[in-house]
Design an enzyme around this catalytic site. Structure first.
Site, PDB file in Angstrom:
ATOM      1  N   SER A  42      74.056  14.554   4.955  1.00  0.00           N
ATOM      2  CA  SER A  42      74.571  15.339   4.543  1.00  0.00           C
ATOM      3  C   SER A  42      74.864  15.186   3.217  1.00  0.00           C
ATOM      4  O   SER A  42      74.853  16.095   2.805  1.00  0.00           O
ATOM      5  CB  SER A  42      76.417  14.333   5.146  1.00  0.00           C
ATOM      6  OG  SER A  42      76.024  12.729   3.983  1.00  0.00           O
ATOM      7  N   ASN A  43      74.060  15.025   1.640  1.00  0.00           N
ATOM      8  CA  ASN A  43      73.654  14.454   0.987  1.00  0.00           C
ATOM      9  C   ASN A  43      73.302  15.504   0.564  1.00  0.00           C
ATOM     10  O   ASN A  43      72.412  16.415  -0.419  1.00  0.00           O
ATOM     11  CB  ASN A  43      73.351  12.995   0.213  1.00  0.00           C
ATOM     12  CG  ASN A  43      73.548  12.072  -0.515  1.00  0.00           C
ATOM     13  OD1 ASN A  43      74.869  12.207  -1.302  1.00  0.00           O
ATOM     14  ND2 ASN A  43      74.043  11.032   1.082  1.00  0.00           N
ATOM     15  N   ARG A  66      62.303   5.099   4.926  1.00  0.00           N
ATOM     16  CA  ARG A  66      60.638   4.938   4.300  1.00  0.00           C
ATOM     17  C   ARG A  66      60.611   4.009   3.281  1.00  0.00           C
ATOM     18  O   ARG A  66      61.556   5.061   2.361  1.00  0.00           O
ATOM     19  CB  ARG A  66      59.366   6.081   4.550  1.00  0.00           C
ATOM     20  CG  ARG A  66      59.503   6.261   6.071  1.00  0.00           C
ATOM     21  CD  ARG A  66      58.487   5.433   6.413  1.00  0.00           C
ATOM     22  NE  ARG A  66      59.069   5.647   8.634  1.00  0.00           N
ATOM     23  CZ  ARG A  66      58.887   5.363   9.527  1.00  0.00           C
ATOM     24  NH1 ARG A  66      57.972   4.297   9.128  1.00  0.00           N
ATOM     25  NH2 ARG A  66      59.405   5.472  10.122  1.00  0.00           N
ATOM     26  N   ILE A  67      59.498   3.594   2.287  1.00  0.00           N
ATOM     27  CA  ILE A  67      60.007   3.317   1.304  1.00  0.00           C
ATOM     28  C   ILE A  67      58.694   3.656   0.963  1.00  0.00           C
ATOM     29  O   ILE A  67      57.178   3.938   1.667  1.00  0.00           O
ATOM     30  CB  ILE A  67      59.573   1.533   1.177  1.00  0.00           C
ATOM     31  CG1 ILE A  67      60.916   0.881   1.704  1.00  0.00           C
ATOM     32  CG2 ILE A  67      58.944   0.926  -0.131  1.00  0.00           C
ATOM     33  CD1 ILE A  67      61.002  -0.596   1.604  1.00  0.00           C
ATOM     34  N   HIS A  92      72.043   5.153  -3.078  1.00  0.00           N
ATOM     35  CA  HIS A  92      72.577   3.793  -2.801  1.00  0.00           C
ATOM     36  C   HIS A  92      73.715   3.629  -2.394  1.00  0.00           C
ATOM     37  O   HIS A  92      74.324   3.704  -3.005  1.00  0.00           O
ATOM     38  CB  HIS A  92      71.622   3.090  -2.976  1.00  0.00           C
ATOM     39  CG  HIS A  92      71.376   1.493  -2.229  1.00  0.00           C
ATOM     40  ND1 HIS A  92      71.079   1.590  -1.147  1.00  0.00           N
ATOM     41  CD2 HIS A  92      72.882   0.468  -2.128  1.00  0.00           C
ATOM     42  CE1 HIS A  92      71.468  -0.190  -1.059  1.00  0.00           C
ATOM     43  NE2 HIS A  92      72.363  -0.709  -1.140  1.00  0.00           N
ATOM     44  N   ASP A 105      65.957  -0.479  -4.087  1.00  0.00           N
ATOM     45  CA  ASP A 105      66.710  -0.705  -5.016  1.00  0.00           C
ATOM     46  C   ASP A 105      66.922  -1.032  -6.397  1.00  0.00           C
ATOM     47  O   ASP A 105      67.837  -1.451  -6.416  1.00  0.00           O
ATOM     48  CB  ASP A 105      68.339  -0.661  -4.346  1.00  0.00           C
ATOM     49  CG  ASP A 105      67.837  -0.038  -2.630  1.00  0.00           C
ATOM     50  OD1 ASP A 105      67.643   0.967  -2.550  1.00  0.00           O
ATOM     51  OD2 ASP A 105      67.856  -0.516  -1.772  1.00  0.00           O
ATOM     52  N   GLU A 165      79.312   9.493  -2.672  1.00  0.00           N
ATOM     53  CA  GLU A 165      78.181  10.327  -3.092  1.00  0.00           C
ATOM     54  C   GLU A 165      77.432  11.464  -2.958  1.00  0.00           C
ATOM     55  O   GLU A 165      76.675  12.403  -3.628  1.00  0.00           O
ATOM     56  CB  GLU A 165      76.627   9.861  -1.466  1.00  0.00           C
ATOM     57  CG  GLU A 165      77.917   7.669  -1.470  1.00  0.00           C
ATOM     58  CD  GLU A 165      76.675   8.129  -0.055  1.00  0.00           C
ATOM     59  OE1 GLU A 165      75.251   8.471   0.101  1.00  0.00           O
ATOM     60  OE2 GLU A 165      76.929   6.765   0.506  1.00  0.00           O
TER      61      GLU A 165
HETATM   62  C1  GRF Z   1      73.903   7.423   2.376  1.00  0.00           C
HETATM   63  O1  GRF Z   1      74.668   7.119   2.559  1.00  0.00           O
HETATM   64  C2  GRF Z   1      73.050   7.328   1.233  1.00  0.00           C
HETATM   65  O2  GRF Z   1      73.475   6.185   0.533  1.00  0.00           O
HETATM   66  C3  GRF Z   1      71.787   6.006   2.604  1.00  0.00           C
HETATM   67  O3  GRF Z   1      71.438   6.782   3.428  1.00  0.00           O
HETATM   68  C4  GRF Z   1      72.856   7.370   4.159  1.00  0.00           C
HETATM   69  C5  GRF Z   1      72.549   8.969   3.753  1.00  0.00           C
HETATM   70  O4  GRF Z   1      73.410   9.889   4.627  1.00  0.00           O
HETATM   71  N1  GRF Z   1      70.510   5.624   1.185  1.00  0.00           N
HETATM   72  P1  GRF Z   1      73.499  11.055   4.825  1.00  0.00           P
HETATM   73  O5  GRF Z   1      72.088  11.236   5.692  1.00  0.00           O
HETATM   74  O6  GRF Z   1      73.158  12.008   3.377  1.00  0.00           O
HETATM   75  O7  GRF Z   1      74.159  12.239   5.880  1.00  0.00           O
END
Ligand code: GRF
Length: 194
Positions: A21-22, A96-97, A114, A150, A179
């Site tokens: 979604s981001n 993954r890191i 985050h 982080d 976010e």
């Molecule tokens: C978000 O809450 C982000 O902060 C975290 O993982 C989630 C990813 O959500 N790192 P999406 O896949 O972007 O919906």
């Protein structure tokens, strides 16, 4: 801060593992006139990541990386990034890191979002911890990625109120909607026009 050449937009890659979604909100923002970036690539370690479908529909270049061997996976990613002229990576739910070696080899910047007010609650299960500790506020953070989880320099944060009636799911939903606003804003903040 990253300086842009004239009016050219910077080419970014978004790394996802899940819903994406981001990534979708970054994509929508990238289509706006005032966006200083364009998404050249979406990359995932998970063939079932929801965001991949969205990318394919919109003809955004997408790659799936097999992470069985981290070294091989990261070398492949570096090659793909170069080929697609990627100057900045946005991690968006990428599970993954990235190794120290990778971060050293990639010459651009790497950002992450985050779902907490860092430095509080690094790692997983942030919303559960916030509720357990009865915090009044949570939120989200966009930060640079360094070799410690982080822990890189913070670019922007947004506070979100935690209510007594909240559970991890309801809080996650409210934080996630913030976010979606914060990530494009943070990107535009560090990309400076010349
Ligand atoms: C978000 O809450 C982000 O902060 C975290 O993982 C989630 C990813 O959500 N790192 P999406 O896949 O972007 O919906």
């Amino acid at each position: 801060m990253i300086t842009l050449n004239g009016s050219k937009k910077i080419g970014i890659a978004v790394f996802i593992s899940g819903k994406g979604s981001n990534f979708k909100s970054l994509y929508k923002f990238s289509k706006k006139k005032n966006s200083k970036f364009k998404i050249n690539l979406v990359l995932s370690n998970n063939i079932n990541a929801g965001g991949l479908k969205f990318a394919r529909k919109r003809k955004i270049k997408n790659e799936i990386i097999n992470y069985k061997n981290i070294n091989l996976a990261e070398n492949k990613i570096l090659y793909i990034l170069k080929k697609n002229n990627i100057q900045l990576i946005c991690l968006a739910g990428f599970m993954r890191i990235l190794s120290k070696k990778f971060l050293k080899k990639f010459k651009g910047s790497v950002l992450n979002i985050h779902p907490s007010l860092l430095p509080r609650y690094k790692g997983l299960n942030t919303h559960i911890k916030v509720i357990q500790n009865r915090d009044k506020y949570s939120g989200c953070t966009v930060h640079y990625v360094n070799s410690k989880l982080d822990s890189g320099k913070i670019i922007l944060q947004k506070k979100v109120r935690v209510y007594k009636r909240d559970n991890p799911k309801s809080l996650a939903k409210r934080v996630l909607s913030q976010e979606h606003i914060l990530y494009p804003k943070a990107l535009n903040k560090i990309l400076i026009n010349t």
